[in-house]
Design a protein around this motif. Structure first.
Motif, mmCIF file in Angstrom:
data_model
loop_
_atom_site.group_PDB
_atom_site.id
_atom_site.type_symbol
_atom_site.label_atom_id
_atom_site.label_comp_id
_atom_site.label_asym_id
_atom_site.label_seq_id
_atom_site.Cartn_x
_atom_site.Cartn_y
_atom_site.Cartn_z
ATOM 1 N N GLY A 1 12.554 1.180 5.623
ATOM 2 C CA GLY A 1 13.178 1.086 4.306
ATOM 3 C C GLY A 1 13.989 -0.186 4.141
ATOM 4 O O GLY A 1 13.940 -0.838 3.085
ATOM 5 N N ALA A 2 14.723 -0.587 5.179
ATOM 6 C CA ALA A 2 15.572 -1.779 5.091
ATOM 7 C C ALA A 2 14.755 -3.052 4.885
ATOM 8 O O ALA A 2 15.189 -3.970 4.173
ATOM 9 N N GLN A 3 13.565 -3.126 5.478
ATOM 10 C CA GLN A 3 12.787 -4.359 5.360
ATOM 11 C C GLN A 3 12.258 -4.604 3.954
ATOM 12 O O GLN A 3 11.752 -5.679 3.646
ATOM 13 N N LEU A 4 12.417 -3.625 3.061
ATOM 14 C CA LEU A 4 12.031 -3.841 1.670
ATOM 15 C C LEU A 4 12.846 -4.964 1.027
ATOM 16 O O LEU A 4 12.387 -5.607 0.074
ATOM 17 N N ALA A 5 14.045 -5.222 1.542
ATOM 18 C CA ALA A 5 14.870 -6.307 1.021
ATOM 19 C C ALA A 5 14.217 -7.662 1.250
ATOM 20 O O ALA A 5 14.518 -8.634 0.536
ATOM 21 N N PHE A 6 13.316 -7.767 2.233
ATOM 22 C CA PHE A 6 12.555 -8.995 2.478
ATOM 23 C C PHE A 6 11.164 -8.932 1.845
ATOM 24 O O PHE A 6 10.667 -9.921 1.305
ATOM 25 N N GLU A 7 10.560 -7.763 1.936
ATOM 26 C CA GLU A 7 9.168 -7.615 1.514
ATOM 27 C C GLU A 7 9.008 -7.792 0.005
ATOM 28 O O GLU A 7 8.050 -8.419 -0.460
ATOM 29 N N LEU A 8 9.946 -7.277 -0.777
ATOM 30 C CA LEU A 8 9.809 -7.322 -2.231
ATOM 31 C C LEU A 8 9.924 -8.739 -2.817
ATOM 32 O O LEU A 8 9.060 -9.150 -3.593
ATOM 33 N N PRO A 9 10.958 -9.525 -2.481
ATOM 34 C CA PRO A 9 11.029 -10.882 -3.055
ATOM 35 C C PRO A 9 9.822 -11.751 -2.728
ATOM 36 O O PRO A 9 9.448 -12.629 -3.509
ATOM 37 N N ALA A 10 9.192 -11.507 -1.578
ATOM 38 C CA ALA A 10 8.020 -12.304 -1.196
ATOM 39 C C ALA A 10 6.880 -12.149 -2.190
ATOM 40 O O ALA A 10 6.022 -13.035 -2.322
ATOM 41 N N ARG A 11 6.846 -11.025 -2.931
ATOM 42 C CA ARG A 11 5.733 -10.784 -3.849
ATOM 43 C C ARG A 11 5.689 -11.798 -4.988
ATOM 44 O O ARG A 11 4.618 -12.082 -5.531
ATOM 45 N N ALA A 12 6.828 -12.356 -5.374
ATOM 46 C CA ALA A 12 6.821 -13.376 -6.424
ATOM 47 C C ALA A 12 6.043 -14.608 -5.969
ATOM 48 O O ALA A 12 5.295 -15.215 -6.745
ATOM 49 N N GLY B 1 0.779 -1.221 0.000
ATOM 50 C CA GLY B 1 0.000 0.000 0.000
ATOM 51 C C GLY B 1 0.809 1.270 0.000
ATOM 52 O O GLY B 1 0.241 2.356 -0.079
ATOM 53 N N GLY B 2 2.148 1.164 0.082
ATOM 54 C CA GLY B 2 2.989 2.348 0.094
ATOM 55 C C GLY B 2 3.641 2.603 -1.253
ATOM 56 O O GLY B 2 3.419 1.889 -2.230
ATOM 57 N N TYR B 3 4.488 3.617 -1.273
ATOM 58 C CA TYR B 3 5.117 4.009 -2.537
ATOM 59 C C TYR B 3 6.088 2.963 -3.071
ATOM 60 O O TYR B 3 6.377 2.935 -4.273
ATOM 61 N N ALA B 4 6.604 2.092 -2.222
ATOM 62 C CA ALA B 4 7.514 1.052 -2.707
ATOM 63 C C ALA B 4 6.819 0.090 -3.666
ATOM 64 O O ALA B 4 7.481 -0.600 -4.440
ATOM 65 N N SER B 5 5.501 0.040 -3.628
ATOM 66 C CA SER B 5 4.779 -0.838 -4.556
ATOM 67 C C SER B 5 4.993 -0.417 -6.005
ATOM 68 O O SER B 5 4.820 -1.211 -6.927
ATOM 69 N N LEU B 6 5.381 0.842 -6.223
ATOM 70 C CA LEU B 6 5.651 1.298 -7.586
ATOM 71 C C LEU B 6 6.901 0.638 -8.168
ATOM 72 O O LEU B 6 7.070 0.580 -9.380
ATOM 73 N N SER B 7 7.771 0.149 -7.295
ATOM 74 C CA SER B 7 9.057 -0.369 -7.759
ATOM 75 C C SER B 7 8.931 -1.683 -8.518
ATOM 76 O O SER B 7 9.877 -2.094 -9.185
ATOM 77 N N ASP B 8 7.794 -2.366 -8.415
ATOM 78 C CA ASP B 8 7.685 -3.650 -9.113
ATOM 79 C C ASP B 8 7.401 -3.492 -10.604
ATOM 80 O O ASP B 8 7.430 -4.460 -11.352
ATOM 81 N N LEU B 9 7.127 -2.253 -11.040
ATOM 82 C CA LEU B 9 6.911 -1.942 -12.463
ATOM 83 C C LEU B 9 5.781 -2.765 -13.083
ATOM 84 O O LEU B 9 5.777 -3.011 -14.287
ATOM 85 N N GLY B 10 4.845 -3.204 -12.247
ATOM 86 C CA GLY B 10 3.724 -3.990 -12.751
ATOM 87 C C GLY B 10 4.018 -5.461 -12.906
ATOM 88 O O GLY B 10 3.173 -6.221 -13.403
#
Length: 516
Positions: free
Chosen positions: A138-149, A57-66
């Protein structure tokens, strides 16, 4: 796949998401006043601002480029075609992208922690804690992003019960950690550390359950394919544009309020937003299983039209009563939940509820188009509405306070609503008359009964109590009256029989899967 089987599977997955959403709402209801009272409104406002840089729900969601949305779609298609090779190729490529983005984005977010503190005018006594808070989030994005796959794997294969099981585990762990760190006096920095721990635990859990849920899944970033990345990016570009618009809409209000008015009004805004999220979460849950279902039925025009009409009817019947209850019981709900300090947020809660009522009617149509890849026209309309929303919010925030940004949202999206409805009717070959008869008509009796019951309960009980439990019971009675009226009076003839058959099939999960 037949209409009854497809409908039952969709309803079963939606019910699973609905249960998860209700649990999340209940946890939020208990946790929010605890955090506000222990941290103070200024610190709580800083925490709300820090969460705007997360992926969920935050701005980091933009980083996945869809890429996540594209992965859900292609996993659903590959699963329907029983093409495990294509499924693995999509997942490996998605995982590689998310790992790379996480490793790049997390250090950048950490480096920007102190500038964020200065941007939002955080009070001096909170600046060190706020810097640590922004850095850890910000640091926890290193865990949060790979989980999206792995989330995309579960959503694409319609394993929503498994997905909700992981989310429930993460929520319970996160809540327990939040309570512990706040009671020990570690403040907002401790909350951010707890968030990082829960994100790591979720990544591990998603990896395990995704491999168990899909026999033959081989998810590794080293299995990525350039050609698959190009395919994901082609569809993901449109998804990214939609997510960009959605994220800007969801987060810009807090940023505008924070920059213009400071952290304390953000805290009040967030109180109103938390109540709104209850209704919004139910609304999202009611359509949460639609994307993979629509993608897997992409060649079945008749099934898609039935999904649009019937799904819109059911989703509105589920979500509308929550928004109406919030609209009517806003004042006693806030005063009994948070206390007198929340009184300035009552008007904002009602504005949010009006916005949700407007949006939920179109939720199924917009979500189906997402699954089908037909997003260009909605993107143009939503982008125009978001730009209008931005301009109105900036213009209204000073004269109307933090409620001004919500007024801007309501006006801009109200103008876009009929245009989007017209487009959905065209795409799914549904006349306005059919939509009014099969979607609006069955919901009107429930709305009328709920409004009457709620106003009577408000005047006789809710306006005179300060018991949160009593108010929640009254809200439950209000919602229950609407549900019961929808089933008993709203649905008639074939629609009622189809509804009953769908619920029976949904309850028999194994038979549904076997029939599919």
């Amino acid at each position: 796949m037949s209409v009854p089987v497809a409908a039952a599977k969709l309803v079963r997955n939606t019910l699973a998401n609905g249960v998860g959403s209700v649990v999340g709402i209940l946890v939020g209801l208990a946790l929010t006043p605890f955090l506000i009272h222990r941290l103070g409104l200024d610190a709580y406002g800083v925490w709300a601002l820090a969460l705007t840089i997360t992926f969920a729900g935050g701005y980091a969601s933009l980083s996945d480029l869809g890429i996540e949305g594209a992965t859900v779609r292609y996993v659903a298609e590959s699963s329907a075609d029983r093409d495990l090779t294509a499924l693995n190729r999509a997942v490996c490529t998605s995982l590689a992208v998310f790992c790379a983005i996480g490793l790049v984005l997390a250090p950048i977010a950490v480096a920007l922690a102190h500038p964020f503190v200065l941007l939002f005018g955080v009070p001096h006594h909170l600046q060190d804690a706020a810097t640590a808070c922004f850095a850890l989030v910000g640091a926890q994005l290193a865990f949060e992003l790979p989980a999206r796959a792995f989330v995309a794997v579960l959503e694409g294969t319609q394993q929503f019960i498994v997905y909700q099981g992981v989310e429930l585990g993460r929520m319970l762990l996160q809540t327990a950690l939040y309570v512990i760190v706040v009671l020990r006096g570690w403040g907002i920095a401790g909350l951010a550390g707890a968030l990082a721990v829960s994100s790591l635990a979720a990544l591990i859990a998603y990896w395990i359950v995704a491999h168990r849920a899909v026999a033959g899944l081989r998810a590794s970033p080293f299995g990525a394919s350039r050609s698959e990345l190009a395919r994901l990016a082609r569809f993901g570009g449109g998804v990214f544009a939609l997510r960009l618009v959605s994220t800007i809409y969801n987060q810009m209000d807090k940023l505008i309020v924070g920059i213009a008015l400071g952290p304390r009004p953000v805290g009040l805004y967030e109180i109103a937003n938390r109540v709104n999220l209850g209704a919004a979460t139910i609304s999202s849950a009611s359509v949460s299983a639609v994307v993979p279902a629509a993608a897997s039925l992409r060649r079945e025009a008749v099934l898609l039209r039935d999904m649009f009409v019937r799904g819109s009817c059911y989703a509105t019947a589920v979500s509308l009563p929550f928004a109406i209850a919030v609209l009517i019981f806003a004042k006693p709900l806030l005063l009994s939940w948070i206390g007198p300090s929340a009184a300035p947020a009552v008007g904002a809660v009602r504005l949010f509820a009006a916005y949700e009522i407007l949006q939920m009617v179109n939720n199924v149509g917009s979500t189906m188009l997402y699954g089908l890849g037909r997003i260009r026209f909605p993107l143009i309309v939503n982008t125009t509405a978001t730009l209008a929303n931005l301009g109105l919010s900036i213009a209204l925030v000073h004269p109307l306070g933090f409620s001004g940004v919500i007024v801007g949202t309501l006006v801009a999206n109200g103008l876009a609503w009929p245009v989007l409805l017209w487009y959905y009717l065209q795409v799914f070959d549904c006349s306005l008359r059919m939509w009014l008869r099969r979607m609006v008509g069955p919901n009107l009796p429930g709305v009328a009964i709920q409004v009457g019951v709620s106003l009577a309960l408000y005047m006789t009980v809710a306006a005179h109590t300060r018991s949160f439990l009593v108010v929640i019971v009254l809200v439950g009675v209000s919602i229950g009256a609407s549900f019961a009226t929808f089933v008993l009076l709203g649905l008639r003839g074939d629609d009622r029989r189809a509804f009953a058959r769908t619920l029976r099939r949904a309850a028999g999960g194994r038979s549904v899967e076997a029939s599919a």
